[in-house]
Design an enzyme around this catalytic site. Structure first.
Site, PDB file in Angstrom:
ATOM      1  N   ASP A 155      -9.481  -0.672 -24.958  1.00  0.00           N
ATOM      2  CA  ASP A 155      -9.715  -0.631 -23.550  1.00  0.00           C
ATOM      3  C   ASP A 155      -9.719   0.732 -23.009  1.00  0.00           C
ATOM      4  OD1 ASP A 155     -10.922  -3.269 -22.944  1.00  0.00           O
ATOM      5  OD2 ASP A 155      -9.053  -4.020 -22.607  1.00  0.00           O
ATOM      6  N   GLU A 186       1.950  -8.250   8.565  1.00  0.00           N
ATOM      7  CA  GLU A 186       2.347  -6.608   8.632  1.00  0.00           C
ATOM      8  C   GLU A 186       3.232  -6.350   7.289  1.00  0.00           C
ATOM      9  OE1 GLU A 186       1.749  -3.990  10.436  1.00  0.00           O
ATOM     10  OE2 GLU A 186       0.717  -5.052  11.898  1.00  0.00           O
ATOM     11  N   PRO A 244       0.868  -1.441  -0.080  1.00  0.00           N
ATOM     12  CA  PRO A 244       0.189   0.117  -0.029  1.00  0.00           C
ATOM     13  C   PRO A 244       0.786   1.173  -0.078  1.00  0.00           C
ATOM     14  CG  PRO A 244      -0.120  -1.241   2.138  1.00  0.00           C
ATOM     15  CD  PRO A 244       0.646  -2.043   1.282  1.00  0.00           C
ATOM     16  N   ARG A 277      -2.120  -9.499 -20.434  1.00  0.00           N
ATOM     17  CA  ARG A 277      -3.196  -9.005 -21.310  1.00  0.00           C
ATOM     18  C   ARG A 277      -2.335  -8.239 -22.578  1.00  0.00           C
ATOM     19  NH1 ARG A 277      -6.975  -5.654 -21.288  1.00  0.00           N
ATOM     20  NH2 ARG A 277      -8.668  -6.983 -21.907  1.00  0.00           N
TER      21      ARG A 277
HETATM   22  C1  LIG Z   1      -1.662  -5.977   5.722  1.00  0.00           C
HETATM   23  S1  LIG Z   1      -0.754  -5.588   4.301  1.00  0.00           S
HETATM   24  C2  LIG Z   1       0.583  -4.509   5.302  1.00  0.00           C
HETATM   25  C3  LIG Z   1       0.445  -3.334   5.452  1.00  0.00           C
HETATM   26  C4  LIG Z   1       1.391  -2.535   6.034  1.00  0.00           C
HETATM   27  N1  LIG Z   1       1.739  -2.859   7.443  1.00  0.00           N
HETATM   28  C5  LIG Z   1       1.247  -1.110   5.689  1.00  0.00           C
HETATM   29  O1  LIG Z   1       0.464  -0.527   6.535  1.00  0.00           O
HETATM   30  O2  LIG Z   1       1.706  -0.346   4.757  1.00  0.00           O
HETATM   31  C6  LIG Z   1       0.050  -7.007   4.181  1.00  0.00           C
HETATM   32  C7  LIG Z   1       0.422  -7.301   2.505  1.00  0.00           C
HETATM   33  O3  LIG Z   1      -0.695  -6.876   1.717  1.00  0.00           O
HETATM   34  C8  LIG Z   1      -0.176  -6.466   0.566  1.00  0.00           C
HETATM   35  N2  LIG Z   1      -1.261  -5.083   0.292  1.00  0.00           N
HETATM   36  C9  LIG Z   1      -2.057  -4.564   1.086  1.00  0.00           C
HETATM   37  N3  LIG Z   1      -2.686  -3.566   0.645  1.00  0.00           N
HETATM   38  C10 LIG Z   1      -2.124  -3.380  -0.486  1.00  0.00           C
HETATM   39  C11 LIG Z   1      -2.337  -2.491  -1.581  1.00  0.00           C
HETATM   40  N4  LIG Z   1      -3.232  -1.393  -1.177  1.00  0.00           N
HETATM   41  N5  LIG Z   1      -1.750  -2.462  -2.667  1.00  0.00           N
HETATM   42  C12 LIG Z   1      -0.706  -3.585  -2.787  1.00  0.00           C
HETATM   43  N6  LIG Z   1      -0.541  -4.552  -1.976  1.00  0.00           N
HETATM   44  C13 LIG Z   1      -1.232  -4.288  -0.874  1.00  0.00           C
HETATM   45  C14 LIG Z   1       1.175  -6.192   0.829  1.00  0.00           C
HETATM   46  O4  LIG Z   1       1.897  -7.144   0.081  1.00  0.00           O
HETATM   47  C15 LIG Z   1       1.606  -6.053   2.151  1.00  0.00           C
HETATM   48  O5  LIG Z   1       2.564  -6.522   2.320  1.00  0.00           O
END
Ligand SMILES: C[S@@+](CC[C@H](N)C(=O)[O-])C[C@H]1O[C@@H](n2cnc3c(N)ncnc32)[C@H](O)[C@@H]1O
Length: 417
Positions: free
Chosen positions: A166, A113, A86, A151
């Site tokens: 698209d 995490e 994220p 794609r």
């Molecule tokens: C619970 S999340 C960890 C969030 C992290 N502690 C933070 O707050 O930035 C667990 C995993 O989900 C994936 N993930 C969660 N949200 C995501 C998003 N919006 N985009 C891409 N990957 C995401 C990532 O690989 C991340 O390591």
């Protein structure tokens, strides 16, 4: 292209890669996608791949099993390593296109995490986010990345035109689509789609695509060029009288060669029908004619034919009224006169709302640009709309040259991709 997905939940990824379009592409050998189970690289009886975060927080993936899993797929050379997170760059189509050009893409799926920061620092080339929300793991983002990238691999999607048409591929949103029956619960499919006229269908679809982009995605709307959809043309007017001088008095200004060249070139680039130059001073008109003549019929026309095309857009008038009367005569209907200003103006409208209006009404816009200290009220008062000033947004300083203001405005309205 090869894609490797490193995950603690290999079955999730495998079942995704076995289904539908991607499943067929993998089976046909058009997509080389492999899934690597992090646990295969864990040590000890429990094959531990996660542990508690130092300080506070829950569990996270350990660096060593991830590093070993990555090494196992890096033997043929260093792959491009993506970590969905994220905190990463938002995923968008141009980025997907960049990724599709990598020889070997490795996607590391985080969980809990996330992953140990030392691993990301050492091995990850790019963190990519699906949006500003948090998922429990990186598997869904990995699926999204694999899907979007695949794609673009030739042969993965049967009909390539459905990819190029698209949303985002050409910078705009896709057109609405319909399927059988032609009438459903009293709603008919748009007539144009059923009459078999391929050119008319193409025009209709592109126009809907432009309209949707302008309506729904103002942030990318600058890419929705509308010149091809105006049945009349668009005009640029550079006004040297009546304009304001430094004290706010009515005044006239001198033309400059640089403005003439640059505005003519911008007009040609963006498909403007005519560049209307307004100056009441006969000597100034003569000078402009001489400069234009050099490039359109004199030695300059052979020396630089591109400049000839640019200067062919120029038409010179003694007053704003005469220029507008000429446009009216040509277009057989009142043009939509948009005054521009560098100052705050009550009732001024954002360029995007004006762009939508031009498209809806389909009338020829005339963009009126002032010189000196800006257009005099006599011009502002006859305009149909005033456009909000162009601003860099830092501290309100926006004293642009008229040629810069013209170029920025034309790109917002007519720029294409
Ligand atoms: C619970 S999340 C960890 C969030 C992290 N502690 C933070 O707050 O930035 C667990 C995993 O989900 C994936 N993930 C969660 N949200 C995501 C998003 N919006 N985009 C891409 N990957 C995401 C990532 O690989 C991340 O390591």
């Amino acid at each position: 292209m090869k894609i490797s997905i490193v995950t603690a939940f290999p079955e999730l990824m495998r079942s995704y890669l076995a289904a539908s379009v991607l499943g067929r592409a993998v089976a046909a050998g058009k997509l080389d996608a492999g899934v690597i189970d992090i646990r295969d690289f864990a040590e000890g009886d429990y094959r531990q791949i996660d542990d508690y975060c130092y300080g506070s927080g829950g569990m996270m993936l350990m660096a060593e099993p991830l590093a070993k899993a990555l090494a196992s797929v890096s033997e043929g050379g260093k792959p491009y390593v993506v970590y969905p997170s994220p905190q990463g760059t938002h995923l968008y189509q141009e980025l997907v296109e960049d990724l599709s050009r990598k020889e070997h893409l490795v996607i590391i799926c985080g969980h809990y995490e996330g992953v140990d920061e030392r691993f990301t620092q050492k091995y990850v080339d790019m963190e990519i986010s699906l949006g500003d929300f948090v998922l429990t793991g990186g598997e869904m983002p990995a699926m999204a990345i694999v899907d979007a990238v695949s794609r673009l691999i030739p042969g993965v999607v049967g009909n390539n035109s459905s990819v190029t048409e698209d949303s985002f591929y050409s910078g705009m949103l896709d057109t609405p689509h319909y399927t059988r029956p032609a009438e459903w619960r009293g709603e008919r499919v748009p007539e144009v789609l059923t009459n078999g006229d391929a050119k008319a269908i193409d025009r209709w679809r592109r126009r809907r695509s432009v309209e949707r982009t302008l309506d729904r995605r103002p942030d990318i709307a600058a890419r929705a060029g509308i010149i091809p959809w105006l049945s009349g043309g668009a005009y640029v007017m550079e006004v040297h009288y009546p304009v304001l001088d430094k004290r706010g008095e009515k005044s006239s200004t001198a033309i400059t060669g640089m403005d003439l060249h640059d505005i003519a070139r911008a007009c040609r680039t963006y498909g403007i029908k005519k560049y209307l130059l307004v100056t009441p001073l006969a000597q100034q008109r003569e000078m402009a004619k001489r400069i234009a003549g050099h490039w359109t019929s004199g030695w300059g026309s052979e020396y630089n034919p591109d400049r000839k095309e640019a200067f062919s857009t120029l038409k010179i008038f003694a007053s704003v009224q005469k220029a507008l009367a000429w446009v009216l005569e040509k277009e057989k209907r009142e043009p939509f006169k948009i005054a521009t200003t560098a100052k705050r103006h009550a009732g001024a409208r954002h360029w995007l709302s004006l762009k939508r209006e031009i498209l809806k009404k389909d009338h020829s816009p005339v963009f009126m640009f002032g010189t000196g200290w800006g257009l005099h009220d006599e011009v502002m008062d006859i305009s149909d709309a005033v456009m909000t000033p162009i601003t860099g947004g830092c501290d309100g300083w926006n004293h642009l040259s008229v040629r810069s203001a013209v170029s920025i405005t034309l790109d917002r309205f007519f720029g294409w991709r």
